[in-house]
Design a protein around this motif. Structure first.
Motif, PDB file in Angstrom:
ATOM      1  N   LEU A   1     -68.597  26.847  19.364  1.00 44.43           N
ATOM      2  CA  LEU A   1     -68.084  25.860  18.421  1.00 44.43           C
ATOM      3  C   LEU A   1     -68.849  25.905  17.105  1.00 44.43           C
ATOM      4  CD1 LEU A   1     -66.090  23.492  18.032  1.00 44.43           C
ATOM      5  CD2 LEU A   1     -67.893  21.976  18.869  1.00 44.43           C
ATOM      6  N   THR A   2     -70.153  26.094  17.183  1.00 41.33           N
ATOM      7  CA  THR A   2     -70.988  26.089  15.978  1.00 41.33           C
ATOM      8  C   THR A   2     -71.082  27.457  15.311  1.00 41.33           C
ATOM      9  OG1 THR A   2     -73.003  26.535  17.262  1.00 41.33           O
ATOM     10  CG2 THR A   2     -72.399  24.226  16.914  1.00 41.33           C
TER      11      THR A   2
ATOM     12  N   ALA B   1     -64.013  30.469  19.375  1.00 47.44           N
ATOM     13  CA  ALA B   1     -64.152  29.453  18.331  1.00 47.44           C
ATOM     14  C   ALA B   1     -62.865  28.642  18.234  1.00 47.44           C
ATOM     15  CB  ALA B   1     -64.473  30.109  16.987  1.00 47.44           C
ATOM     16  N   GLN B   2     -61.728  29.334  18.303  1.00 47.30           N
ATOM     17  CA  GLN B   2     -60.437  28.652  18.302  1.00 47.30           C
ATOM     18  C   GLN B   2     -60.294  27.774  19.540  1.00 47.30           C
ATOM     19  OE1 GLN B   2     -57.949  28.195  16.348  1.00 47.30           O
ATOM     20  NE2 GLN B   2     -56.201  27.692  17.655  1.00 47.30           N
TER      21      GLN B   2
ATOM     22  N   SER C   1     -62.576  24.687  19.497  1.00 50.62           N
ATOM     23  CA  SER C   1     -62.183  23.693  18.504  1.00 50.62           C
ATOM     24  C   SER C   1     -60.993  22.865  18.964  1.00 50.62           C
ATOM     25  CB  SER C   1     -61.849  24.384  17.176  1.00 50.62           C
ATOM     26  OG  SER C   1     -60.668  25.167  17.292  1.00 50.62           O
ATOM     27  N   ARG C   2     -60.303  23.309  20.011  1.00 51.61           N
ATOM     28  CA  ARG C   2     -59.136  22.573  20.508  1.00 51.61           C
ATOM     29  C   ARG C   2     -59.485  21.622  21.649  1.00 51.61           C
ATOM     30  NH1 ARG C   2     -53.933  23.830  20.032  1.00 51.61           N
ATOM     31  NH2 ARG C   2     -53.643  23.650  22.294  1.00 51.61           N
TER      32      ARG C   2
ATOM     33  N   GLN D   1     -65.440  17.994  22.096  1.00 53.32           N
ATOM     34  CA  GLN D   1     -66.792  18.393  22.484  1.00 53.32           C
ATOM     35  C   GLN D   1     -67.344  17.495  23.586  1.00 53.32           C
ATOM     36  OE1 GLN D   1     -69.500  18.608  19.193  1.00 53.32           O
ATOM     37  NE2 GLN D   1     -70.960  19.895  20.275  1.00 53.32           N
TER      38      GLN D   1
END
Length: 340
Positions: free
Chosen positions: A203-204, A213-214, A217-218, A221
């Protein structure tokens, strides 16, 4: 001659003044309802095609793209990252997307006239002034091939159905980790703590991966720990029944070479088994357990460490720095062939 130069200078000055007026006073209408002036679309599209062909990787750099797992991984990423603009096969796109200028073409039209190496360049780099974004992270051209594999299957009329873009939470994660092997890691042999830490790293951007990452992000967290717990309680590898992993068909000699490399260490770098699975208890190892992961996944990750794409762990970077391609193949075969 002096008059000619003076005339050219005056014309150049007038041109610059006109351009400054267009920019400074907002004379050019940027409304998407108006569209481009006559001929502009042709100029931009021709420039686009020629630019891609000039910069695309060589055709001989294209890897095999017919692996069902690779295609399925690309389809999964397409389902959430690309479908909003290019749509799913046989399904209409939203009115809002169709009002864009330029209009993103339906996926079958978008890929119709491009070769695989050209598709790779487009997906990795994106296209200015078109709404087409670049790959979310740099130096992960290896991931882009999964999307290209799916796009080639669309060209060939043999593409799988993409997962529903509306999947969320565990169902969304399972669309890859519950049914795809090969390039997708098993999570049931990892610890909750490790999975949660890696989700944060994806994520970071600490661990660069456009696909993850995609995905990260969905998912909220706050649910990372819950998802990690759900995955470690499942049983069996992802993609079960999809065929033997390459580790199962590696030669005995290659496995023995891999075993020797995994047991070796130096003063500065401990042996692989010291951190990755020497003990039977999942929580005992310092790093993620590797026994039972697919050979394709292990080899890809070791190459990323060796090539410096991954750098978030100094010890692992040092351990992989001097590995040859043959070393990576052998170590991957050793860990993949053993059942955790």
């Amino acid at each position: 001659m002096r008059k000619v130069l003076l005339t050219l200078a005056v014309l150049a000055g007038l041109g610059l003044a006109g351009a400054a007026a267009v920019v400074g006073f907002g004379l050019y209408n940027v409304s998407a309802q108006v569209g481009h002036l006559p001929g502009v679309s042709w100029v931009l599209h021709t420039t686009f095609r020629n630019s891609v062909r000039l910069r695309a990787p060589a055709p001989d750099e294209v890897p095999p793209l017919d692996d069902p797992d690779l295609i399925a991984l690309g389809a999964g990423h397409y389902a959430t990252a690309c479908v909003d603009c290019h749509g799913a096969l046989g399904q209409p796109r939203s009115a809002t997307v169709r009002a864009m200028v330029p209009v993103p073409p339906p996926i079958d039209e978008a890929v119709a006239h491009w070769r695989p190496n050209e598709l790779h360049w487009i997906v990795e780099n994106g296209v200015k002034m078109s709404g087409m974004p670049a790959w979310p992270v740099q130096d992960r051209g290896d991931e882009v091939w999964a999307v290209v594999a799916y796009l080639v299957s669309v060209q060939e009329g043999a593409s799988p159905e993409i997962p529903s873009p509306d999947l969320a939470g565990l169902d969304y994660c399972q669309s890859c980790h519950g049914r795809i092997g090969g390039p997708v890691p098993r999570l049931d042999i990892l610890s909750e703590a490790y999975i949660g830490t890696q989700l944060d790293a994806y994520l970071t951007g600490l661990r660069p991966s456009g696909i993850m990452a995609q995905a990260a992000s969905r998912v909220p967290q706050a649910r990372f720990d819950e998802l990690a717990r759900a995955f470690v309680t499942q049983s069996g590898p992802a993609g079960a029944g999809a065929g033997p992993d390459l580790g199962d068909i590696a030669s005995t000699e290659e496995r023995e070479t891999g075993a020797e490399l995994a047991r070796l260490g130096t003063r500065d770098v401990p042996a692989c088994l010291a951190c990755h699975g020497g003990e039977p208890a999942r929580e005992a190892a310092k790093g993620p357990r590797l026994f039972g992961q697919s050979r394709a996944y292990l080899a890809a990750q070791l190459e990323l460490w060796r090539d410096g794409v991954y750098s978030h762990d100094d010890l692992m970077a040092a351990a992989a720095r001097d590995l040859s391609d043959a070393d990576i193949a052998a170590v991957s075969a050793f860990f993949a062939a053993a059942d955790p």
